[in-house]
Write an enzyme that holds these catalytic residues in place. Structure first.
Site, PDB file in Angstrom:
ATOM      1  N   LYS A   1       4.038 -22.873  64.932  1.00 27.99           N
ATOM      2  CA  LYS A   1       2.736 -22.693  64.281  1.00 27.99           C
ATOM      3  C   LYS A   1       2.753 -23.352  62.917  1.00 27.99           C
ATOM      4  O   LYS A   1       3.789 -23.358  62.250  1.00 27.99           O
ATOM      5  CB  LYS A   1       2.456 -21.210  64.082  1.00 27.99           C
ATOM      6  CG  LYS A   1       2.198 -20.485  65.362  1.00 27.99           C
ATOM      7  CD  LYS A   1       1.448 -19.192  65.100  1.00 27.99           C
ATOM      8  CE  LYS A   1       1.245 -18.428  66.385  1.00 27.99           C
ATOM      9  NZ  LYS A   1       2.370 -17.521  66.672  1.00 27.99           N
TER      10      LYS A   1
ATOM     11  N   GLU B   1      12.386 -13.437  75.255  1.00 29.31           N
ATOM     12  CA  GLU B   1      12.684 -12.661  74.040  1.00 29.31           C
ATOM     13  C   GLU B   1      11.862 -11.373  73.977  1.00 29.31           C
ATOM     14  O   GLU B   1      10.892 -11.197  74.735  1.00 29.31           O
ATOM     15  CB  GLU B   1      12.422 -13.491  72.782  1.00 29.31           C
ATOM     16  CG  GLU B   1      10.976 -13.906  72.602  1.00 29.31           C
ATOM     17  CD  GLU B   1      10.628 -14.207  71.145  1.00 29.31           C
ATOM     18  OE1 GLU B   1      10.777 -13.301  70.303  1.00 29.31           O
ATOM     19  OE2 GLU B   1      10.193 -15.340  70.867  1.00 29.31           O
TER      20      GLU B   1
HETATM   21  N1  PSU Z   1       6.673 -17.711  65.782  1.00 31.17           N
HETATM   22  C1  PSU Z   1       5.663 -17.485  66.636  1.00 31.17           C
HETATM   23  N2  PSU Z   1       5.688 -16.367  67.366  1.00 31.17           N
HETATM   24  C2  PSU Z   1       6.716 -15.455  67.272  1.00 31.17           C
HETATM   25  C3  PSU Z   1       7.781 -15.711  66.386  1.00 31.17           C
HETATM   26  C4  PSU Z   1       7.728 -16.840  65.655  1.00 31.17           C
HETATM   27  O1  PSU Z   1       4.748 -18.289  66.728  1.00 31.17           O
HETATM   28  O2  PSU Z   1       6.699 -14.436  67.951  1.00 31.17           O
HETATM   29  C5  PSU Z   1       8.920 -14.736  66.303  1.00 31.17           C
HETATM   30  C6  PSU Z   1      10.066 -15.178  67.215  1.00 31.17           C
HETATM   31  O3  PSU Z   1      10.744 -14.045  67.703  1.00 31.17           O
HETATM   32  C7  PSU Z   1      10.942 -15.962  66.263  1.00 31.17           C
HETATM   33  C8  PSU Z   1      10.814 -15.125  65.011  1.00 31.17           C
HETATM   34  O4  PSU Z   1      12.282 -16.087  66.704  1.00 31.17           O
HETATM   35  O5  PSU Z   1       9.451 -14.735  64.972  1.00 31.17           O
HETATM   36  C9  PSU Z   1      11.200 -15.907  63.784  1.00 31.17           C
HETATM   37  O6  PSU Z   1      11.230 -15.062  62.683  1.00 31.17           O
HETATM   38  P1  PSU Z   1      11.826 -15.578  61.287  1.00 31.17           P
HETATM   39  O7  PSU Z   1      10.893 -16.634  60.807  1.00 31.17           O
HETATM   40  O8  PSU Z   1      11.846 -14.382  60.406  1.00 31.17           O
HETATM   41  O9  PSU Z   1      13.206 -16.113  61.576  1.00 31.17           O
END
Ligand code: PSU
Ligand code: MN
Length: 304
Positions: free
Chosen positions: A160, A25
């Site tokens: 996390k 990604e």
């Molecule tokens: N959680 C992490 N590291 C990240 C992300 C999430 O520990 O880099 C990033 C990833 O790209 C994930 C996105 O797909 O954040 C999720 O964002 P949201 O919660 O807004 O959907």
């Protein structure tokens, strides 16, 4: 083939010859780490995948084109632009593409573009999930819905504890997404190997992981699979220290009224600042660890 999709020639050739490919990604590049460590890490992850016998395909949207596989110059461009690149989830794709803009792909969007290109295995750091307090905010990452509908295996280090891990597992169960622990019965929590929550199944070899995914595909069951791979022991962090940082970050987000797509990047950046450089080093190591496992699984799927 989809007229908006550009598959990098090296990736196209590997796919045409049934060789293993691993998707990566780009939100982790633009929003996940500071420049220049983000570019260095992205290139190092690609190199690790090559050394392990697979072809890397970093995914992003550049000038409105859906890219499966980036050049070094494109990775450098995204890394330097950093937060200037829009974090792009499923709902963002139509307008970005129509306007010819750049986008850093989240887990959800990386799965979408990988699937369009025919890539089955995707390695990352952490996935999105159900946020703490989601019973009132309804803040649930689109990553979970994507796992429910798009046939790509996501190999991560768990989630996390900025998230509600228990509710995240409940949501995945409802959506029929298998959650695999690689060599563990417990869901890893990114910086730490343990969370106190059980995964659905423990699998111990890349072959077993590939077999389960192949069975899912063969049965025509919609959606992907989540493989959680614990951070190597020597890089794991002290749970009390990391949890204190997370609690502090969540309190700050509430005070500042952070909402919507800003929530996850805000929390990640604050946790990183509060814990200093240690968490960045751990973050890099767990991504490399996931890239190695993804390469092995992609090889098993290619040989199957
Ligand atoms: N959680 C992490 N590291 C990240 C992300 C999430 O520990 O880099 C990033 C990833 O790209 C994930 C996105 O797909 O954040 C999720 O964002 P949201 O919660 O807004 O959907
Ligand atoms: Mn959200």
């Amino acid at each position: 083939m989809n007229k908006y999709l550009d598959i990098h020639p090296e990736v196209r050739e590997a796919l045409a010859n049934g060789r293993p490919v691993v998707a990566l990604e780009s939100t982790i590049i633009s929003h996940g780490m500071p420049y220049p460590q983000n570019v260095e890490t992205a290139l190092r992850v690609e190199k690790t995948i090559r050394e392990n016998g697979a072809v890397p395909a970093t995914i992003a949207v550049i000038g409105g084109r859906l890219k499966a596989g980036l050049s070094e110059a494109e990775i450098e461009y995204l890394g330097k632009k950093g937060r200037g690149v829009a974090k792009t989830s499923r709902r963002d794709l139509p307008v970005l593409v129509a306007r010819g803009l750049d986008g850093a792909t989240t887990v959800a969007t990386t799965m979408i573009i990988a699937s369009m290109a025919g890539i089955k295995v995707f390695a990352t750091g952490g996935v999105g999930g159900v946020h703490r307090g989601a019973e009132t905010t309804m803040d649930i990452s689109a990553d979970l819905e994507e796992l429910a509908q798009t046939p790509v295996m996501v190999i991560c280090a768990g989630a996390k504890s900025i998230l509600d891990l228990g509710l995240t597992l409940e949501y995945l169960e409802t959506k029929g997404v298998p959650v695999i622990g690689y060599g563990t019965e417990e869901l890893p929590a990114f910086y730490t190997r343990r969370s106190g929550f059980k995964v659905d199944y423990r699998l111990d070899t890349p072959e077993e992981v590939a077999d389960a995914f192949r069975a899912k595909m063969d049965m025509g069951l919609r959606g992907g699979m989540l493989v959680t791979n614990p951070i190597p022991e020597e890089y794991s962090m002290d749970p009390d220290r990391i949890n204190a940082a997370i609690d502090q970050a969540i309190a700050e987000a509430a005070r500042k009224g952070i909402k919507g797509k800003e929530t996850t990047p805000f929390l990640l950046a604050r946790v990183k600042d509060i814990t200093g450089g240690d968490s960045l080093a751990s973050n890099i190591q767990l991504v490399l660890n996931n890239a190695r496992l993804a390469s092995e699984v992609a090889k098993c799927l290619a040989n199957g």
